[in-house]
Design an enzyme around this catalytic site. Structure first.
Site, PDB file in Angstrom:
ATOM      1  CB  CYS A   1      12.080   7.041  10.981  1.00  0.00           C
ATOM      2  SG  CYS A   1      13.141   6.080   9.915  1.00  0.00           S
TER       3      CYS A   1
ATOM      4  N   GLY B   1       5.949   3.536   9.596  1.00  0.00           N
ATOM      5  CA  GLY B   1       5.124   4.728   9.727  1.00  0.00           C
ATOM      6  C   GLY B   1       5.051   5.167  11.169  1.00  0.00           C
ATOM      7  CB  SER B   2       2.835   7.568  12.800  1.00  0.00           C
ATOM      8  OG  SER B   2       1.574   7.012  12.524  1.00  0.00           O
TER       9      SER B   2
ATOM     10  CD  GLU C   1       8.971  10.635  14.397  1.00  0.00           C
ATOM     11  OE1 GLU C   1       7.786  10.264  14.362  1.00  0.00           O
ATOM     12  OE2 GLU C   1       9.892  10.007  13.855  1.00  0.00           O
TER      13      GLU C   1
ATOM     14  CD  GLU D   1      12.205  -1.055  10.758  1.00  0.00           C
ATOM     15  OE1 GLU D   1      12.565  -0.231  11.627  1.00  0.00           O
ATOM     16  OE2 GLU D   1      12.890  -2.031  10.424  1.00  0.00           O
TER      17      GLU D   1
ATOM     18  N   GLY E   1       0.957   2.233  13.761  1.00  0.00           N
ATOM     19  CA  GLY E   1       1.576   0.938  14.051  1.00  0.00           C
ATOM     20  C   GLY E   1       0.825   0.203  15.150  1.00  0.00           C
TER      21      GLY E   1
ATOM     22  CE  LYS F   1      -2.227   2.745   2.597  1.00  0.00           C
ATOM     23  NZ  LYS F   1      -1.932   4.053   1.978  1.00  0.00           N
TER      24      LYS F   1
HETATM   25  P1  NAD Z   1       1.450   7.137   8.943  1.00  0.00           P
HETATM   26  O1  NAD Z   1       1.442   6.158  10.054  1.00  0.00           O
HETATM   27  O2  NAD Z   1       0.456   8.224   8.975  1.00  0.00           O
HETATM   28  O3  NAD Z   1       1.219   6.402   7.560  1.00  0.00           O
HETATM   29  C1  NAD Z   1       2.056   5.360   7.113  1.00  0.00           C
HETATM   30  C2  NAD Z   1       1.263   4.472   6.180  1.00  0.00           C
HETATM   31  O4  NAD Z   1       0.231   3.828   6.917  1.00  0.00           O
HETATM   32  C3  NAD Z   1       0.576   5.214   5.037  1.00  0.00           C
HETATM   33  O5  NAD Z   1       0.672   4.435   3.858  1.00  0.00           O
HETATM   34  C4  NAD Z   1      -0.879   5.273   5.508  1.00  0.00           C
HETATM   35  O6  NAD Z   1      -1.791   5.343   4.464  1.00  0.00           O
HETATM   36  C5  NAD Z   1      -1.011   3.950   6.234  1.00  0.00           C
HETATM   37  N1  NAD Z   1      -2.085   3.884   7.225  1.00  0.00           N
HETATM   38  C6  NAD Z   1      -2.642   4.904   7.932  1.00  0.00           C
HETATM   39  N2  NAD Z   1      -3.608   4.436   8.752  1.00  0.00           N
HETATM   40  C7  NAD Z   1      -3.668   3.095   8.565  1.00  0.00           C
HETATM   41  C8  NAD Z   1      -4.449   2.036   9.138  1.00  0.00           C
HETATM   42  N3  NAD Z   1      -5.377   2.270  10.072  1.00  0.00           N
HETATM   43  N4  NAD Z   1      -4.218   0.779   8.730  1.00  0.00           N
HETATM   44  C9  NAD Z   1      -3.282   0.505   7.813  1.00  0.00           C
HETATM   45  N5  NAD Z   1      -2.507   1.472   7.226  1.00  0.00           N
HETATM   46  C10 NAD Z   1      -2.700   2.739   7.595  1.00  0.00           C
HETATM   47  O7  NAD Z   1       2.928   7.683   8.873  1.00  0.00           O
HETATM   48  P2  NAD Z   1       3.498   8.796   7.872  1.00  0.00           P
HETATM   49  O8  NAD Z   1       3.010  10.112   8.337  1.00  0.00           O
HETATM   50  O9  NAD Z   1       3.261   8.389   6.463  1.00  0.00           O
HETATM   51  O10 NAD Z   1       5.070   8.650   8.130  1.00  0.00           O
HETATM   52  C11 NAD Z   1       5.717   9.320   9.142  1.00  0.00           C
HETATM   53  C12 NAD Z   1       6.015   8.398  10.294  1.00  0.00           C
HETATM   54  O11 NAD Z   1       6.691   7.232   9.827  1.00  0.00           O
HETATM   55  C13 NAD Z   1       6.965   9.004  11.294  1.00  0.00           C
HETATM   56  O12 NAD Z   1       6.517   8.726  12.594  1.00  0.00           O
HETATM   57  C14 NAD Z   1       8.286   8.292  11.031  1.00  0.00           C
HETATM   58  O13 NAD Z   1       9.156   8.253  12.116  1.00  0.00           O
HETATM   59  C15 NAD Z   1       7.848   6.953  10.608  1.00  0.00           C
HETATM   60  N6  NAD Z   1       8.881   6.306   9.778  1.00  0.00           N
HETATM   61  C16 NAD Z   1       9.603   5.281  10.303  1.00  0.00           C
HETATM   62  C17 NAD Z   1      10.614   4.679   9.549  1.00  0.00           C
HETATM   63  C18 NAD Z   1      11.413   3.536  10.094  1.00  0.00           C
HETATM   64  O14 NAD Z   1      12.029   2.829   9.305  1.00  0.00           O
HETATM   65  N7  NAD Z   1      11.454   3.317  11.391  1.00  0.00           N
HETATM   66  C19 NAD Z   1      10.881   5.139   8.276  1.00  0.00           C
HETATM   67  C20 NAD Z   1      10.123   6.197   7.771  1.00  0.00           C
HETATM   68  C21 NAD Z   1       9.111   6.771   8.537  1.00  0.00           C
END
Ligand code: NAD
Length: 481
Positions: free
Chosen positions: A285, A229-230, A382, A251, A234, A176
């Protein structure tokens, strides 16, 4: 310069497919619409899951000779290199990042496929001695269908990071893409579509997280989830995964600290600060968001990093400046809110602290907060923007306690010429990776992942491959021995 298609599609079961609903993708540098992408709904997610399920169950990826997977992965890498210039332009326009960094993402993506191609025919089990009368061995089976949810900050390289080991191990994948930056990933998937894998091996859907993403992670057709992601998202995915008790790689975010001792090499340090917090406008991140500085050199370092921040060139990604826009108006507003809260709590913005008011895109001023104490929100939460907090410390003990004193634990750094101190600190820092004298010193070869709210499981390196297999032990009673 390349022209960009005005409309982009999802990739399901070996075909590019449209959807009646579209998402608009904006250029963060101009805040203007750039293109639209088919918005996958639940029915599209189901088709992608069915295709992946069929592919996984047929053994089209897992029962071939492993050398076949080596050739597929190498072919993908070569196709990515062929599309890298075009893909970099698309990624730079939709994401705001510099063209050079966008190009690097495609190169890194190709490297992931080359690296895991090298492992695809070496996933070897062990034979376990049980004495006469038994033969015992382990095999590594693919998990099946991997659902991979990708964020917007490094969509192409993060996508490749999970996709390459998953395919190397023989899994089928449904990805996705992030709503805000899905187009570069479409170019990546085009490279994969050119490589001749079985239909259903790789599927790409772009939809809303709360709808399509949520559907994917709660489906019984999924055997494993890889999420980047966030923290909040997560956690909601982990709750969904619990329903089917499936494994996850998580992650998540970070609030990573660099500890700077008085003997640190200044040139190395300042180069690391520049990359550590201002690269990709701080939307990393593993950004160096906290700088812990020994008190004797605190004033000097503050003035050095302020001069560094104020000397950064700022502009559109295509011109390769030091500082590029952040991804969206919402992201910019969130960063400004955290900066205002920092000021309310007594931190002092030595430079920056607000958006550029004279630019039409989403540009945040490079920001350095001084007089920050470890419990302030700016030192705990963050920010995901170009915002550095500088915190003084007196002793090594105190520095470790401050560095370890958040809910996160993604990476950490130590800057010193004293090898004993560097070793002591790296042992005691609560982080999945520790950098000594160079932030981001690792590579795709080095395991990466967090502890605490930064998540668990490891990506990158040989270790990551074992997140994409299940161990099976075969214990045989041999008669007549
Ligand atoms: P986010 O959690 O808002 O979104 C990440 C992904 O999850 C997107 O594709 C989104 O559409 C999807 N998503 C949202 N709600 C969902 C749900 N209920 N079920 C399934 N999928 C869903 O994060 P973001 O704003 O896109 O990214 C920023 C965050 O990601 C920051 O907190 C950053 O630290 C983290 N991040 C971590 C790493 C790592 O490797 N540790 C790398 C990059 C970003």
């Amino acid at each position: 310069m390349h022209s960009i298609a005005s409309h982009w599609l999802n990739y399901i079961d070996g075909e590019w497919v449209d959807s009646p609903q579209h998402l608009v993708v904006n250029n963060p540098g101009t805040a203007e619409p750039l293109a639209t992408v088919a918005r996958a709904g639940v029915a599209d997610a189901e088709r992608a899951l069915l295709a992946a399920r069929r592919c996984a169950d047929s053994g089209a990826l897992s029962r071939v000779r492993p050398a076949q997977r080596v050739s597929w992965l190498l072919r993908i890498a070569s196709e990515i290199r062929d599309l890298a210039n075009e893909g970099a332009w698309v990624l730079c326009q939709e994401n705001g990042k510099s063209l050079a960094d966008a190009r690097d993402e495609f190169t890194e993506a190709a490297r992931y496929f080359e690296y895991y191609a090298g492992m695809a025919d070496k996933i070897e089990g062990t034979s376990i001695p049980l004495g006469d009368g038994y033969m015992d061995f382990t095999v590594y089976d693919p998990i099946g269908v991997s659902a991979q949810i990708v964020p917007w900050n490094f969509p192409v390289s993060i996508c490749a990071r999970s996709l390459a080991p998953a395919l190397a191990a023989g899994n089928a994948v449904v990805i996705k893409s992030p709503e805000l930056s899905p187009l570069g990933m479409c170019v990546l998937i085009r490279a994969i579509a050119n490589a001749g894998l079985p239909n259903g091996a790789v599927n790409l859907i772009c939809g809303l997280g709360r709808e399509t993403g949520a559907h994917l992670v709660s489906s019984a057709k999924v055997d494993q989830i890889v999420f980047t992601g966030s923290v909040a998202t997560g956690q909601s995915i982990l709750r969904a995964a619990a329903e089917h008790a499936i494994p996850c790689v998580m992650e998540l975010g970070g609030k990573s600290a660099a500890i700077v001792f008085a003997d640190a090499d200044r040139e190395q340090l300042l180069a690391s600060v520049k990359g550590g917090i201002f690269f990709n406008a701080g939307q990393v991140c593993s950004a160096m968001s906290r700088l812990l500085v020994q008190r004797d050199i605190y004033e000097e370092i503050v003035s050095d990093v302020v001069a560094l921040a104020e000397g950064l060139s700022v502009g559109l990604g295509q011109d390769n400046p030091d500082l590029t826009p952040v991804i969206s108006a919402g992201q910019l507003a969130g960063i400004e809110t955290l900066c205002r809260r920092a000021a309310d709590e007594g931190a002092v913005a030595a430079t920056g602290g607000e958006a550029f008011s004279d630019r039409s895109g989403h540009f945040m001023r490079p920001t350095v907060f001084r007089d920050v104490s470890p419990e302030m929100s700016i030192a705990q939460q963050e920010v995901f923007g170009p915002v550095l907090t500088v915190i003084p410390f007196d002793t090594e003990e105190e520095a470790i306690a401050i560095a370890n004193g958040t809910d996160f634990g993604l990476v950490a750094g130590v800057f010193t010429q004293n090898i004993n101190r560097a070793m002591r600190c790296s042992r005691r820092l609560k982080a999945g990776q520790v950098f000594v004298n160079e932030w981001y010193a690792g590579g795709i070869e080095t395991p990466f992942g967090g502890v605490g709210l930064s998540g668990y499981g490891r990506e990158k390196g040989q270790e990551a491959l074992y997140s994409y297999v299940r161990t099976k032990n075969v214990a045989i009673r041999v008669a007549g021995e």
